[in-house]
Design an enzyme around this catalytic site. Structure first.
Site, short mmCIF file in Angstrom:
data_model
loop_
_atom_site.label_atom_id
_atom_site.label_comp_id
_atom_site.label_asym_id
_atom_site.label_seq_id
_atom_site.Cartn_x
_atom_site.Cartn_y
_atom_site.Cartn_z
N HIS A 40 -3.57 4.24 7.52
CA HIS A 40 -4.55 4.19 8.62
C HIS A 40 -5.51 5.38 8.59
O HIS A 40 -6.53 5.37 9.29
CB HIS A 40 -3.85 4.16 9.98
CG HIS A 40 -3.05 2.91 10.21
ND1 HIS A 40 -3.60 1.65 10.16
CD2 HIS A 40 -1.72 2.73 10.47
CE1 HIS A 40 -2.65 0.75 10.39
NE2 HIS A 40 -1.50 1.37 10.57
N ASP B 75 2.02 -3.68 4.35
CA ASP B 75 2.46 -3.23 5.68
C ASP B 75 2.02 -4.29 6.71
O ASP B 75 1.03 -5.00 6.50
CB ASP B 75 1.79 -1.89 5.99
CG ASP B 75 2.27 -1.24 7.28
OD1 ASP B 75 3.14 -0.35 7.21
OD2 ASP B 75 1.77 -1.63 8.37
N HIS C 13 0.56 -3.85 9.44
CA HIS C 13 -0.76 -3.51 9.98
C HIS C 13 -1.81 -3.41 8.88
O HIS C 13 -1.51 -3.01 7.76
CB HIS C 13 -0.69 -2.16 10.71
CG HIS C 13 0.38 -2.09 11.76
ND1 HIS C 13 1.63 -1.55 11.52
CD2 HIS C 13 0.37 -2.49 13.05
CE1 HIS C 13 2.36 -1.62 12.64
NE2 HIS C 13 1.63 -2.19 13.58
N ASP D 197 7.59 -2.96 8.12
CA ASP D 197 7.48 -3.38 9.53
C ASP D 197 7.19 -4.88 9.63
O ASP D 197 7.02 -5.42 10.73
CB ASP D 197 6.45 -2.54 10.31
CG ASP D 197 5.21 -2.19 9.53
OD1 ASP D 197 4.99 -2.76 8.44
OD2 ASP D 197 4.43 -1.34 10.02
N1 Q9C Z 1 2.52 3.10 20.71
C1 Q9C Z 1 2.03 2.15 10.49
O1 Q9C Z 1 2.79 1.21 10.43
N2 Q9C Z 1 0.55 1.79 17.65
N3 Q9C Z 1 1.39 2.50 11.62
C2 Q9C Z 1 1.77 1.16 18.02
C3 Q9C Z 1 3.04 1.99 19.97
C4 Q9C Z 1 0.25 2.13 16.32
C5 Q9C Z 1 1.60 1.75 12.83
C6 Q9C Z 1 1.94 1.08 19.49
C7 Q9C Z 1 0.99 1.46 15.22
C8 Q9C Z 1 0.68 2.15 13.91
C9 Q9C Z 1 1.81 3.02 9.29
ZN ZN Z 2 2.50 -0.69 9.87
#
Ligand code: Q9C
Ligand code: ZN
Length: 347
Positions: A160, A196, A198, A285
Site C-alpha cells: 500500500h 493479497d 487488498h 488475508d
Molecule cells: N482498521 C494489508 O493487508 N484497514 N493491509 C483495515 C481496520 C486497512 C491491510 C481496517 C487494511 C490494510 C497489507
Molecule cells: Zn491485505
C-alpha cells in the site's frame, strides 16, 4: 528455499488501531512474522538467512527523498512535541489543496505523507521497515544470482506504500524496491503478481506509467474494500505503461473456485510479459477465517494450489510477505503456499 527474515520486525509494534470507532489491538502485529517463522522452521526445505545491508540509493530509486527524510525522524519529532504513544495522522491535503509545499508543522507533514489513519507510526517503524527493504533487496539479489526462488519474510508489509506516502500498515514498498533493483541491474522485464486480499495501490501507482514492470492484482473490489480509491478494472496503465497494469477485482464472498479462475487470467498475463523475474506479493488475508477480509481460501487445499500454480510458470520467483491477519493460521497458510511451490518446483 532461502528465507530472508526481518530481524528488526518486532521494533514496529503498534499498541492499538482504530476499528469501527473503537480502539482495538493492532491487526498487523509482531506475532504474524513469528508464527510464520515457527511454521516454516518445521519444514525440511526452509533455510533462514539474515539480510545484507543495501545502500539508501536502492530505496530512493522508489521512494521520494523528502518522504524518506520525514519517515526517519518522524517518531522522534512526534515525541519531542509531547506526543504520547504512536502517531496517527488527522489531516490530509484533499483535492484542490497543495501537496507540493512541505509544511513545517509536524501533524501537517504526517498527513501529507499518508493516506489513512489506520497505520500507527511507532518508535521502531522506520528501523523495521528499513530492515525489511534490505530483506527484499537481499532476496532480489539471490534470485538474480540464479536461485530458483526466495521468500522475504517481513513486516510491516509494503504494497500500500507509494513513492511518497504510507498507509494500509505499509511504509516502504518492498516488492517495488526489489523490482526496481532488478531493473537497475539490467533486467528488462519484471512482473509483480499481487494476491493479497487488498489492492496493491502503492505498487500500481509506482509502476503505472511503465512497460518494464507489469503489475497484476487479484483483490476485493475497491467499491467495498480497502484501499477504496484505486484498484478498478479500468485502470490499465498510462503512457508507456498502457496495457501493463491488470486489476481483477472480485466481490466479497468470492469462492476459491472463482478466485482461481481469476488467478488463471492473471498468470496468462504474467506469462505473456515474459518477465526475467516474478515477484509475488503474498497476502494470506484471502483466508476463509481472516478477521478483516472476506474471501474463502482454505489452508489444506487452496494455498498449496496457489504455490503449485506459481511454480508451473517456471520463473525465478521472489515471494514477498504482505497481509494476513488470522494469526493462529498465518503460519500454516504461508507454509502451505510455499510448500506447494517447492514440491512442484522440484518435480
Ligand atoms: N482498521 C494489508 O493487508 N484497514 N493491509 C483495515 C481496520 C486497512 C491491510 C481496517 C487494511 C490494510 C497489507
Ligand atoms: Zn491485505
Amino acid at each position: 528455499m532461502k528465507i530472508i527474515a526481518n530481524p528488526h520486525h518486532r521494533e514496529h509494534h503498534a499498541a492499538h488501531e482504530f476499528f469501527r470507532g473503537a480502539q482495538v489491538e493492532a491487526f498487523e502485529k509482531p506475532a504474524r512474522q513469528d508464527r510464520i517463522h515457527a511454521a516454516l522452521s518445521t519444514t525440511d526445505w526452509a533455510k533462514f538467512i539474515p539480510p545484507t545491508s543495501f545502500p539508501e540509493a536502492a530505496i530512493e530509486a522508489v521512494h521520494a527523498p523528502r518522504y524518506l527524510r520525514f519517515l526517519r525522524t518522524a517518531y522522534a519529532e512526534h515525541r519531542a512535541l509531547g506526543g504520547a504513544g504512536d502517531a496517527f495522522p488527522a489531516v490530509w491535503p484533499i483535492r484542490g489543496m497543495r501537496a507540493d509545499v512541505e509544511p513545517v508543522n509536524f501533524a501537517a507533514r504526517l498527513g501529507l505523507y499518508s493516506f489513512d489513519s489506520g497505520t500507527p507510526l511507532t518508535a521502531g517503524s522506520w528501523a523495521a521497515a528499513r530492515a525489511g527493504a534490505d530483506c527484499a533487496l537481499t532476496g532480489a539479489a539471490l534470485v538474480a544470482a540464479g536461485e530458483r526462488a526466495a521468500f522475504v519474510l517481513t513486516r510491516p508489509p509494503g504494497h500500500h506504500a507509494g513513492a511518497d506516502f504510507f498507509g494500509g500498515y505499509c511504509f516502504l514498498n518492498n516488492a517495488a524496491i526489489a523490482a526496481e533493483w532488478l531493473i537497475a541491474r539490467g533486467q528488462r522485464r519484471v512482473a509483480i503478481l499481487d494476491v493479497d486480499y487488498h489492492h496493491g495501490n502503492g505498487t500500481q501507482a509506482i509502476f503505472y506509467d511503465r512497460a518494464d514492470v507489469l503489475f497484476v492484482s487479484l483483490h476485493a473490489d475497491p467499491r467495498t474494500d480497502y484501499p477504496f480509491y484505486l484498484g478498478h478494472a479500468d485502470e490499465t496503465g498510462e503512457g508507456a505503461g498502457r496495457g501493463f497494469n491488470l486489476n481483477l477485482p472480485l466481490p466479497q464472498g468470492t469462492s476459491p473456485e472463482t478466485w482461481f479462475e481469476a488467478l488463471s487470467v492473471a498468470l496468462e498475463r504474467v506469462q505473456a510479459h515474459a518477465p526475467e523475474t516474478l515477484i509475488v506479493s503474498l497476502g494470506v488475508d484471502t483466508f476463509e477465517a481472516d478477521p478483516i477480509c472476506a474471501f474463502g481460501l482454505r489452508t489444506e487445499t487452496d494455498y498449496p494450489r496457489l504455490g503449485r500454480a506459481i511454480a508451473a510458470l517456471g520463473l525465478p520467483t521472489l515471494w514477498v510477505m504482505e497481509g494476513g491477519y488470522a494469526v493462529e493460521a498465518i503460519g500454516a497458510n504461508v507454509t502451505a503456499t510455499l510448500s506447494g511451490f517447492v514440491a512442484a518446483s522440484a518435480a
